[in-house]
Every structure is written in structure tokens, then in C-alpha cells.
Motif scaffolding. Sequence first.
Motif, PDB file in Angstrom:
ATOM      1  N   LEU A 112      29.904  91.223  62.114  1.00 37.18           N
ATOM      2  CA  LEU A 112      31.169  91.868  62.020  1.00 37.18           C
ATOM      3  C   LEU A 112      32.265  90.967  61.287  1.00 37.18           C
ATOM      4  CD1 LEU A 112      31.523  93.721  65.679  1.00 37.18           C
ATOM      5  CD2 LEU A 112      30.872  94.451  63.181  1.00 37.18           C
ATOM      6  N   GLU A 113      31.900  89.784  61.144  1.00 35.77           N
ATOM      7  CA  GLU A 113      32.880  89.139  60.345  1.00 35.77           C
ATOM      8  C   GLU A 113      32.418  88.797  58.935  1.00 35.77           C
ATOM      9  OE1 GLU A 113      34.567  84.335  60.626  1.00 35.77           O
ATOM     10  OE2 GLU A 113      35.603  85.861  61.825  1.00 35.77           O
ATOM     11  N   LEU A 114      31.106  88.363  59.096  1.00 38.01           N
ATOM     12  CA  LEU A 114      30.316  88.087  57.730  1.00 38.01           C
ATOM     13  C   LEU A 114      29.196  89.246  57.780  1.00 38.01           C
ATOM     14  CD1 LEU A 114      29.662  86.474  55.330  1.00 38.01           C
ATOM     15  CD2 LEU A 114      28.115  85.256  56.991  1.00 38.01           C
ATOM     16  N   GLY A 115      29.043  89.892  56.491  1.00 37.99           N
ATOM     17  CA  GLY A 115      27.894  90.620  56.435  1.00 37.99           C
ATOM     18  C   GLY A 115      27.097  90.223  55.138  1.00 37.99           C
ATOM     19  N   ILE A 116      25.886  90.467  55.370  1.00 35.51           N
ATOM     20  CA  ILE A 116      25.015  89.914  54.102  1.00 35.51           C
ATOM     21  C   ILE A 116      23.957  91.106  53.783  1.00 35.51           C
ATOM     22  CG2 ILE A 116      23.473  88.287  53.000  1.00 35.51           C
ATOM     23  CD1 ILE A 116      24.210  86.097  55.064  1.00 35.51           C
ATOM     24  N   GLU A 117      23.807  91.350  52.542  1.00 38.43           N
ATOM     25  CA  GLU A 117      23.166  92.762  52.061  1.00 38.43           C
ATOM     26  C   GLU A 117      22.222  92.100  50.895  1.00 38.43           C
ATOM     27  OE1 GLU A 117      25.170  96.656  50.715  1.00 38.43           O
ATOM     28  OE2 GLU A 117      25.293  95.285  49.368  1.00 38.43           O
ATOM     29  N   CYS A 118      20.921  92.444  51.011  1.00 35.76           N
ATOM     30  CA  CYS A 118      19.671  92.071  50.028  1.00 35.76           C
ATOM     31  C   CYS A 118      18.991  93.087  49.628  1.00 35.76           C
ATOM     32  CB  CYS A 118      19.298  90.850  50.696  1.00 35.76           C
ATOM     33  SG  CYS A 118      17.738  90.441  49.793  1.00 35.76           S
ATOM     34  N   PHE A 119      18.807  93.231  48.444  1.00 30.05           N
ATOM     35  CA  PHE A 119      17.776  94.244  47.872  1.00 30.05           C
ATOM     36  C   PHE A 119      16.524  93.564  47.265  1.00 30.05           C
ATOM     37  CE2 PHE A 119      21.945  96.132  47.411  1.00 30.05           C
ATOM     38  CZ  PHE A 119      21.905  97.404  47.675  1.00 30.05           C
ATOM     39  N   ILE A 120      15.498  94.321  47.921  1.00 32.02           N
ATOM     40  CA  ILE A 120      14.220  93.999  47.280  1.00 32.02           C
ATOM     41  C   ILE A 120      13.296  94.983  46.836  1.00 32.02           C
ATOM     42  CG2 ILE A 120      14.022  91.857  48.870  1.00 32.02           C
ATOM     43  CD1 ILE A 120      12.143  93.362  50.655  1.00 32.02           C
ATOM     44  N   PRO A 121      12.451  94.743  45.761  1.00 39.47           N
ATOM     45  CA  PRO A 121      11.620  95.936  45.105  1.00 39.47           C
ATOM     46  C   PRO A 121      10.699  96.342  46.046  1.00 39.47           C
ATOM     47  CG  PRO A 121      11.150  93.731  44.174  1.00 39.47           C
ATOM     48  CD  PRO A 121      12.131  93.537  45.219  1.00 39.47           C
ATOM     49  N   VAL A 122      10.370  97.494  46.415  1.00 37.47           N
ATOM     50  CA  VAL A 122       9.387  98.164  47.295  1.00 37.47           C
ATOM     51  C   VAL A 122       8.884  99.107  46.704  1.00 37.47           C
ATOM     52  CG1 VAL A 122      10.363  96.905  49.219  1.00 37.47           C
ATOM     53  CG2 VAL A 122      10.756  99.370  48.685  1.00 37.47           C
ATOM     54  N   GLN A 123       7.502  99.823  47.074  1.00 42.49           N
ATOM     55  CA  GLN A 123       7.120 100.893  46.720  1.00 42.49           C
ATOM     56  C   GLN A 123       7.491 102.075  47.743  1.00 42.49           C
ATOM     57  OE1 GLN A 123       3.080  99.714  45.842  1.00 42.49           O
ATOM     58  NE2 GLN A 123       2.766 101.981  45.202  1.00 42.49           N
ATOM     59  N   VAL A 124       8.488 102.807  47.531  1.00 38.09           N
ATOM     60  CA  VAL A 124       8.849 103.737  48.447  1.00 38.09           C
ATOM     61  C   VAL A 124       7.789 104.937  48.789  1.00 38.09           C
ATOM     62  CG1 VAL A 124      10.743 105.136  49.278  1.00 38.09           C
ATOM     63  CG2 VAL A 124      11.428 103.138  48.065  1.00 38.09           C
ATOM     64  N   GLY A 125       7.462 105.258  49.814  1.00 41.25           N
ATOM     65  CA  GLY A 125       6.634 106.182  50.152  1.00 41.25           C
ATOM     66  C   GLY A 125       7.573 107.322  50.649  1.00 41.25           C
ATOM     67  N   GLU A 126       8.358 107.188  51.565  1.00 40.60           N
ATOM     68  CA  GLU A 126       9.209 108.033  52.009  1.00 40.60           C
ATOM     69  C   GLU A 126      10.664 107.666  52.269  1.00 40.60           C
ATOM     70  OE1 GLU A 126       7.174 110.106  55.398  1.00 40.60           O
ATOM     71  OE2 GLU A 126       9.219 110.519  56.307  1.00 40.60           O
ATOM     72  N   ALA A 127      11.591 108.212  51.866  1.00 46.21           N
ATOM     73  CA  ALA A 127      12.898 107.391  51.980  1.00 46.21           C
ATOM     74  C   ALA A 127      13.599 107.696  53.327  1.00 46.21           C
ATOM     75  CB  ALA A 127      13.719 108.113  51.183  1.00 46.21           C
ATOM     76  N   GLY A 128      14.390 106.612  53.947  1.00 44.66           N
ATOM     77  CA  GLY A 128      14.678 106.574  55.197  1.00 44.66           C
ATOM     78  C   GLY A 128      15.265 105.278  55.719  1.00 44.66           C
ATOM     79  N   SER A 129      15.708 105.237  56.803  1.00 43.65           N
ATOM     80  CA  SER A 129      16.233 103.847  57.157  1.00 43.65           C
ATOM     81  C   SER A 129      15.849 103.618  58.764  1.00 43.65           C
ATOM     82  CB  SER A 129      17.767 103.936  57.060  1.00 43.65           C
ATOM     83  OG  SER A 129      18.437 104.864  58.095  1.00 43.65           O
ATOM     84  N   THR A 130      16.022 102.274  59.169  1.00 43.06           N
ATOM     85  CA  THR A 130      15.801 101.879  60.502  1.00 43.06           C
ATOM     86  C   THR A 130      16.468 100.767  60.852  1.00 43.06           C
ATOM     87  OG1 THR A 130      13.941 101.613  62.182  1.00 43.06           O
ATOM     88  CG2 THR A 130      13.517 100.682  59.818  1.00 43.06           C
ATOM     89  N   VAL A 131      16.460 100.278  62.127  1.00 42.58           N
ATOM     90  CA  VAL A 131      17.102  98.878  62.476  1.00 42.58           C
ATOM     91  C   VAL A 131      16.066  98.149  63.456  1.00 42.58           C
ATOM     92  CG1 VAL A 131      18.963  97.565  63.547  1.00 42.58           C
ATOM     93  CG2 VAL A 131      19.408  99.760  62.356  1.00 42.58           C
ATOM     94  N   LEU A 132      15.727  97.054  63.134  1.00 43.64           N
ATOM     95  CA  LEU A 132      14.810  96.271  63.880  1.00 43.64           C
ATOM     96  C   LEU A 132      15.157  94.882  64.495  1.00 43.64           C
ATOM     97  CD1 LEU A 132      11.459  97.095  61.849  1.00 43.64           C
ATOM     98  CD2 LEU A 132      12.303  97.867  63.677  1.00 43.64           C
TER      99      LEU A 132
END
Lengths: 370, 575
Positions: free
Chosen positions: A49-69
Motif C-alpha cells: 500500500l505504500e510501495l507497489g511493484i508491477e512487472c510484465f512477462i511474456p507468456v502464452q495465454v490460453g484463456e484471459a483472466g486473473s487471480t491472486v496467490l
Amino acid sequence: MKFTCPRETFLQGLQIVQRAVPGKTTLPILSGILLETAQDRLRLVATDLELGIECFIPVQVGEAGSTVLEARFLTDIVRKLPELAIDFRVDAARGQVEIRSGTARYTLHAMAPADFPTLPETDGEKMWDVDQRTLRRMIRETSFAVAADETRPFLTGVLWEVTGEQVRLVATDTSRLALAEVTSANQVQQAQVIIPTKCLAELSRLLEPGGETPVRVTLSGNHVVFSLPEIRFISRLIEGQFPSYQQVIPRSFKTKVELDREAFLGAAERAALLARDGPSIVKANIGGESVGLSAYVPEVGQSEERLSATITGDDCEIAFNTRFLIDVLRVLDSERVTVELTGRHSPGVIRPLDGDGGQYVYVVMPVMLR
Amino acid sequence: MSIAVLSESVINQIAAGEVIERPASVVKELVENALDAGAHRIQVAVERGGIGLVRVTDDGEGIAPGEVELAFARHATSKLRRVEDLWAIRTLGFRGEALPSIAAVARVTLTTRQPGEPLGRRVEVTGGTLERVQDWGAPAGTTVEVRDLFFNTPARRKFLKSESAEAARIAALLTGLAVVHPGVAFSLVSDGRTVLTTTGAGDLRETLAALLGPGAVENLLPIAGEGAGITVSGYAGSAGLTWANRSWELFSVNGRLVEARLLQAATEKAYAGLLPLRRFPVAFLQLTADPGLVDVNVHPAKREVRFRREGELFQVVQRAVAAALERQPLYRPAGPAVSGPPAPRVAEALLPLAEARDGEGPAGPGTTDRPAPESPAAPSRQPLRFLGQLAASYLVGETAEGLVLVDQHAAHERVIFDTLRAGLLAGTPLPVQTLLWPTQVELSPAEAELLTDFLPLLASLGFAVEPFGGRSILLRAVPVLLTGIDLRQVLADLVEEAETSPSSARRAPTALAERLLQRLACRAAVKANQSLSPEEAGALLEQWQTSAQPWTCPHGRPVALRWTLAEIAASFLRR
Ligand SMILES: Nc1ncnc2c1ncn2[C@@H]1O[C@H](COP(=O)(O)OP(=O)(O)OP(=O)(O)O)[C@@H](O)[C@H]1O
Ligand SMILES: [Mg+2]
């Protein structure tokens, strides 16, 4: 949601964003990492909540969506997987995620992505480009000097100041001050903001010592964004008025000492060893061809060492908190440093000689032995 | 009014006022008589705090039938004949005043039989008037029953505290007498409830165990000292054994239980900085002196004694107690966390004393210590090997003996406090860190007012503080040891403390310094939930172990707890 990607790429991404996951938190969702498909890429996000880090990596997407682990489990599992492609599959109905790699298969519980805080919108109001190597050096040379106490929050961060063509980082705890500065053309927009030290520390781990790709620094509202290709750091700024530091940097001196940085550091570290009771204090005796350094430790004893040096100006005797010397001598990388003094009551100034570009000043107040 | 000689009964009532102030004085006089009579067993029963009844039964030598009436005559004594004897008094009584004084203000029945005599005798006296004398069959020894104290002097009665407070005083008194006379079996029954009993087997430790509880005895350190013509022995409780009032600061001089401010002050001085706020030590000091050096005849009730060579005596006592405390274990026994000693009844009985005397704080024993299964004869300062940090708050270490936990904040507080105090005492100013900018500090009205009390001390510690208009101050320099300290917070702490502690004690210069140093140390020390590197932890432990008073933090809380290997094995049911 479904995607496939090489283990190596995924692990790298996880390790980058994981730095923003808080160690302890009362909000369970923050212990997770958000995974979100974005066209042919996967977006990974973590925040305290003070610092946020965001990173993009190339993947082969089969089906769009999101989750939190859960960040820790996920990283531990991925680290142990063989060097193969990883298959990711979210079973939204069951609230589970299945990870496959070769013959291994894991099922993890997922948290709701809707609960994950959204990173603040940033539209660049002011922008600068600084090359990685320089920014890394400037952070290293200043951030150690911030104050530790929470009572004056504006001293726990590093000042980011841009005036004319100068970009400056300044940190102080009121006993000493570190200032690193670079000149770069096209820096026209003025700014003065205080950036939390944690953000800078985590950022500088990612910056490559020899990296030439510029880091884009953007100010937006009360946030600062550091963007690298595929990576963004977003941090809240610290509110408050940074002290007007210019007035405490001495403009002149009466004694100037030039000496070998590593020899100076070694002597200071040995002097500090002697201090058993609380902070160590070192007395410098400057005259002739050398600097005498003696540890001042009532009841324990004395250590005395002489360093050869080039001295111009008056002889001088002055005492400092040994740690304040060690701190700066450790972060500088020049072969030699200069120390400018004006009697034993006035601040001393340490500068690198033949450093790798840019300006650096370290101002340190003396200790009075009465 | 014309002049007239007072009648004997009026004289007796006036004199009684000096000797008999309250029910506890009656108990004291009667028990002392029993002790003088060579009793081995003394049973005391009281009702309604002793106002209703005090009965003391002994198995002593008794009084010869022909002398019983004489015992109630003023200045009739069997214990003193010549003035010179006054300087070599071995008995507790010598004035021949107690019985007539009691009899003047109560209804008294005395029954006595000498071991050799076939028959005893019984005397009844009411308000100083002999009512009846009869032959009486009775066991050997003497029983004195005192009923309706002050029935004929209602003004005195009004000065008494509540019945429970008076009962508590009696319990405290009997505790003291029992400790001073371990060879005598005492019992006290108050309103039918047994408050205390001792075996009279003659063993001081055993007697203390009976009164304090067996666990507490593990925390008693033997005292031995000599000087100023006096030898000191007895026991001092370790810093973990404290009491809510002074009722367990007991002193005897030549076998006589006494109250002596001097001894109290010297003892408490030895405990300075070791006990929590408003807690008092448990200590019993036996002084043996040439009778010529002590004057017991300065107080009508013989409560107080006067010493020659007071200054020296103070030193001897303080040093003896301090030396005993030196031997308390550096690592306080933690023991199994399941059971502590049951609070002995006597503790409960002493409860109302706190209200009556100190008017604040909960009473009762404060054994923060748990008893160790075996006595802590182990070496007190075994070297400690650092193992790690627990919950970022405690340093875990091992000694040859077992496991030790050190509270990192408390240990660091102790180290800083000692350094600051040493600097103040020696007058060697501490190194001072000057600042790039003076820090401006805004104070509340209360803090600003308090600051004036502390300014000289702050200055001698090395703070450069300047007024800056209104309630602001400028801080230009700070002792190196305290760089980064939030002075306003320290002042706020002191204000808060001042609001909760009595003002009398507050202004004494030593108290000021002590309080300031405590607060500074507290704010400058590492906090709980702060992780330390092994080097930092090691340095801290090393500094702490060299402290002169490592056992507690400056507020008196324990610094280190230990579990012996034996205790650990027992908890794992390995034995
Ligand atoms: N319990 C007792 N057993 C045997 N003799 C007693 C007992 N109580 C009193 N006496 C006798 O009665 C005398 C008078 O007692 P009292 O307490 O009045 O005076 P005292 O003990 O001699 O002196 P003081 O007034 O200092 O106590 C004593 O001297 C003693 O001889
Ligand atoms: Mg008597």
C-alpha cells in the motif's frame, strides 16, 4: 484463466514483485501476488500500500483472466520446479489454481482478484530520464544518511530535487548530510519531493551497475513512478518540508586533507572495534604529512593510527562519530577522498576525488569532547 | 483550677497512652513478656483487630503466686534492679510499665502457674482496679487476656484504624517477632482464622519459609557484614521478590525487633534502581552490637533504637546488603510457568496494611520469581553464548546451566542508564554530537513547565537546549549516546509519570536525575520488535554483562530469565 511460460521467466517476475510484499500485514490479500493476463503478457503485481511493484512477462495465454496467490508458497514452488514450461490453470469455481510442470502438479488456493488493491493511476506530470548506473550510484551514496526515527518522517526519506539542469538526491538525519547530483541536459522541470527509502533500496537492487537503459522517473500527484522496460515501481511520497540544506554546506575551509579512501576506512573500522560501550568516537589529529586517528574510549583504552595524507592549510584537531565516517567511506568508490575542515566546531566535508562523474558532498557535524 | 495531685488511676491512664497506642502495642508487650519468661511456644488470639480481645498464652516460667499482684504495680519488674543494668539489658522488658498500662485501659485477666507449683493463680483487673485474685488450676505458663481495649478512654479508641487494619498491624508485628525468634513456636489466630504459625525449630530459613512461602525462600540471599562495632547477618530478597509496603523490611538489634529509619534507608539504598516503582524489598537484618553502642530506651514503646556512629553503620549495612545482592543470579530463574508458590495466609492478613500505611498500590507478595526446583547456588555470571533472537524482542542464549532469555530493550536500557549515570556522577561530560540545524521542539504547557526542573541536568548530560520563544525550544546538540532521541517524548513521559506519583518524592535532586536517566534510557534503547544482527546482539549482551546492576532494567523489571537443563528435562518428562 490459463497460461504457459518457461519456469525461468516466471520466477524472475515473481522475485521482482515479491519485494513489495509486506513481511507482516493485517490485510491477508497483501500477502498475495496478483497475476493478470494482458494480451500476450502476464502482469504480476505486489504492494504493501505504500510501495507497489508491477512487472510484465511474456507468456502464452490460453484463456484471459486473473487471480491472486500467496506470494511465499508460489515462489517456493516455482523455485523447486524443473527447468520446463509451467502450465497455469485457474479453476474459478473452486477457487483453486493448478500448476503443472512435467510430471509435477500442485494445487493452490486462490484469493479473489477483486480484493486486490489497484495501483494508483499515474499520468506523468513531470518526467526525467536517468541512466541506471547513475541512479544506482546516487541512491547508494545518499540513502544511508536518512534518519531512523519516525518522529520526523520527512527525514526518513531521500529528497529528489531538480533545479535547472541538476538532479539531486539529498538525505540527512540532522547530524550529517549526503548529497549526490548529476547534470543532464533537457531537465527543465523543477521538483522537490521526498521518496521513502524503502522504495529506493528495492529499486536499486534491480538497477544494473553497468546498465545504460534509462530509468524514467515520473511524478504524479503524491506518487513517484520509476519505470524500466517491463517493470514499474510506484511509491507514495513522504509529506513534509525537507530542511533547507544548502545553507549548511560550508562554502570555504581552513584545512584540506587528501588521503586514500580504503586506508581511511580501515583505520576508522579498527577504531570502532575498540568501542564496547555505546557509539565509537574517533579523534583526528591533522598536521604535517599525516592524519592521526585515535579512538576515544574512556575506560577501555586508546587506539592510535597514523595515515599519510596531503594536507594544506591549518593544523586541526577534531572528533567525529566513527560510524558517520565509516558509512560514507564504504559507499564511495573513488580511490582517494578529500576532507575539508574549519576548526573543531564546524562541520567537516568529505568528497570523493576522481569519482565516476557527478557531484558528491557529505557534510558531517563534529562531536564535542569537553 | 487549684493544683491537686493526680489520682493513681489518672496517672496510669496518661502513662498508658505512651506505651499502649493500639491493639498491636498490647500484643507486643505481652509477647515480649512471654519471651522474657523463656517461653518456647506463644499462642496469640485476637478478635476484632485486637479491640475485642487479645489473648497471649505462653509456656514460660510463670509468676510466683505471691508476686502476681505486684506485676500490675507501676515500675514493678523482675528484670532490672540497678541503673547500671540499663546499659546491659538482655531482656526485652525492663520498665515494669506494660502490665499496669494495659490494665489501666482494658479488662485484663492474668492466669499463671509456675512449673514447680501445684496450683496457679488468677487475677482480674478492670480499668486499673484490682477486681479479684483467686487460686486457679492451669497449665504451666501464663495466659493474659485483654478485653475491650480503651473501653474507658473513648478518645483513644477513635484514633484506631479499621479492625482489619489493626489486625494487619498485629500480623505484621507477629511476623517480625517470629522471624527474630525462630526458636519459639508462634501462632496467630485472628477471629478464629489461623494467620501464621511457625515451628520454633530454631532455623531462620525454615521460619522465613513458613511466613513467606517456600518459593520465596529460594530468592533469599544470606547477608554477612561487619564494621562500626556491629556485625550484620540475615537475608536479603533478590530483586524479583518484592512487597507492596515496608512490612517485610525487618530489623533486629541484639535480638530485639526494632524500627529504625536508618537501617531502612541503608537497606533501600542498596536496592536503589533494582525494584519496580513503589515496591519494597524483603529483607531481614540481624544486628549484633556491644549494648553500649545502642540505646533502646528512647521510645516509650521501645520501638525505636538509637545508634552511636550512625554514618558508619549506614555504610556497613548498605554494603552488606549490596554484597548479598551481588550474588543474585544474573539470569533470573524462570522455572516452570505452571505454578507459583501459594500466597501464604500471612500475606493476605497483611493486605490492609498497605491501605493503612501507604494508601496506594496493591499489597501482598510480588514474587515475580518462580521457585527453582533446586536452590540457585549456581555461579551467578556464567558466560552466555548467543543463539538467536526470539520474536525480534528477546535474545536467546545458552550457558553451561541451561537456556537464557534476555529482554533486549531492558538490557539496553540498563547499559545506557549506567553510562549516563556514570557520566553524571564522575562529572566527566559525555561526548556530544552537534547538529547541522537546531531542532525546534514544541512543548505542551505541562512539558514546558517540567523542563525547567530538568534543564540543569540536561545541560550536564550534554544537551544544548535554548528557549525559543513561547513554549518552543531549540536543540543544538545531543549526547552521542542519545542521538536521534525525541526529547519531547521524554518530557511527555516525565509529565505522565509526575501525574501518577506523589509530588513529595519527585523534587529531590537525586530522584530528578534518576527519573530523567530512566526515561532517556528507555527512549534511546532498542525496542521490542526490532531485529538485531548477531554482532549487535553480541555487543549488547557483552555490555550488559559488565553492568554493576545487570539484574533489572532501571525501572526494576527483570532483564534475563533462565531455565536450567534439569527443568527443561523435567518438562519433557525425561526424568
Ligand atoms: N508472661 C509472663 N511470664 C512470666 N512473668 C511475667 C509475664 N508477664 C509479666 N511477667 C512479670 O511481670 C513483670 C511486669 O511485667 P511488665 O511487662 O509490666 O514489666 P517488664 O516486662 O518488667 O517491663 P516493661 O514495662 O519494659 O515491659 C515482669 O517483670 C515479669 O516479672
Ligand atoms: Mg514487659
